[in-house]
Structures are given as structure tokens and as C-alpha cells.
Design a protein around this motif. Structure first.
Motif, PDB file in Angstrom:
ATOM      1  N   SER A  16      -5.888   8.522   4.948  1.00 12.71           N
ATOM      2  CA  SER A  16      -6.419   9.327   3.849  1.00 12.71           C
ATOM      3  C   SER A  16      -6.454   8.513   2.557  1.00 12.71           C
ATOM      4  N   PRO A  17      -7.549   8.575   1.795  1.00  6.78           N
ATOM      5  CA  PRO A  17      -7.584   7.914   0.490  1.00  6.78           C
ATOM      6  C   PRO A  17      -6.549   8.487  -0.477  1.00  6.78           C
ATOM      7  N   ALA A  18      -6.101   9.705  -0.234  1.00  5.49           N
ATOM      8  CA  ALA A  18      -5.101  10.334  -1.109  1.00  5.49           C
ATOM      9  C   ALA A  18      -3.718   9.727  -0.923  1.00  5.49           C
ATOM     10  N   ASP A  19      -3.520   8.961   0.137  1.00  4.85           N
ATOM     11  CA  ASP A  19      -2.218   8.326   0.362  1.00  4.85           C
ATOM     12  C   ASP A  19      -1.830   7.396  -0.787  1.00  4.85           C
ATOM     13  N   ASP A  20      -2.806   6.893  -1.520  1.00  5.79           N
ATOM     14  CA  ASP A  20      -2.513   6.021  -2.659  1.00  5.79           C
ATOM     15  C   ASP A  20      -1.814   6.762  -3.788  1.00  5.79           C
ATOM     16  N   PHE A  21      -1.876   8.095  -3.792  1.00  2.93           N
ATOM     17  CA  PHE A  21      -1.335   8.888  -4.891  1.00  2.93           C
ATOM     18  C   PHE A  21      -0.098   9.687  -4.495  1.00  2.93           C
ATOM     19  N   ASP A  23       2.989   8.873  -4.513  1.00  4.22           N
ATOM     20  CA  ASP A  23       4.163   8.641  -5.356  1.00  4.22           C
ATOM     21  C   ASP A  23       3.978   9.147  -6.780  1.00  4.22           C
TER      22      ASP A  23
END
Length: 59
Positions: A16-21, A23
Motif C-alpha cells: 500500500s502507498p499509505a504504508d509510508d505514512f 509512523d
């Protein structure tokens, strides 16, 4: 024939691209509550319908 079972699961699919956010934290109290000293949370019990009620003492 016995097969091994992976208890913790395995990763599949596209990440998921949301994994970058993951934290990044957001404080909803900071953004939603205008008057913290007069705001409280309460649970509900009884047979009322699941409707969000707003109490407005200015009306």
C-alpha cells in the motif's frame, strides 16, 4: 500428507502507498475539540437508535 501452517501469515500483493505514512500521528483532540476544559466523552447504554446526537445549548 501434512502441510506446514504459517501462524503469522505471509505478505502477498502490492504494498500500500499509505504504508509510508504509518509512523505519522495525528491528535484528533487538537483538531476537533474547541473547548477541552468543557469537553467529555461518555458511553451510551439503552435501546436508542444508533444516531449521533448533538447538544446545542445556544438554541
Amino acid at each position: 500428507m501434512k502441510l506446514p501452517f504459517v501462524v503469522n501469515g505471509i505478505s502477498v500483493g502490492f504494498p500500500s502507498p499509505a504504508d509510508d505514512f504509518l509512523d505519522i500521528n495525528i491528535d484528533l483532540n487538537k483538531h476537533l475539540i474547541k473547548h477541552p476544559s468543557t469537553t467529555f466523552y461518555a458511553g451510551e447504554k439503552g435501546n436508542k437508535p444508533d444516531i449521533l446526537y448533538k447538544v446545542n445549548y445556544n438554541e
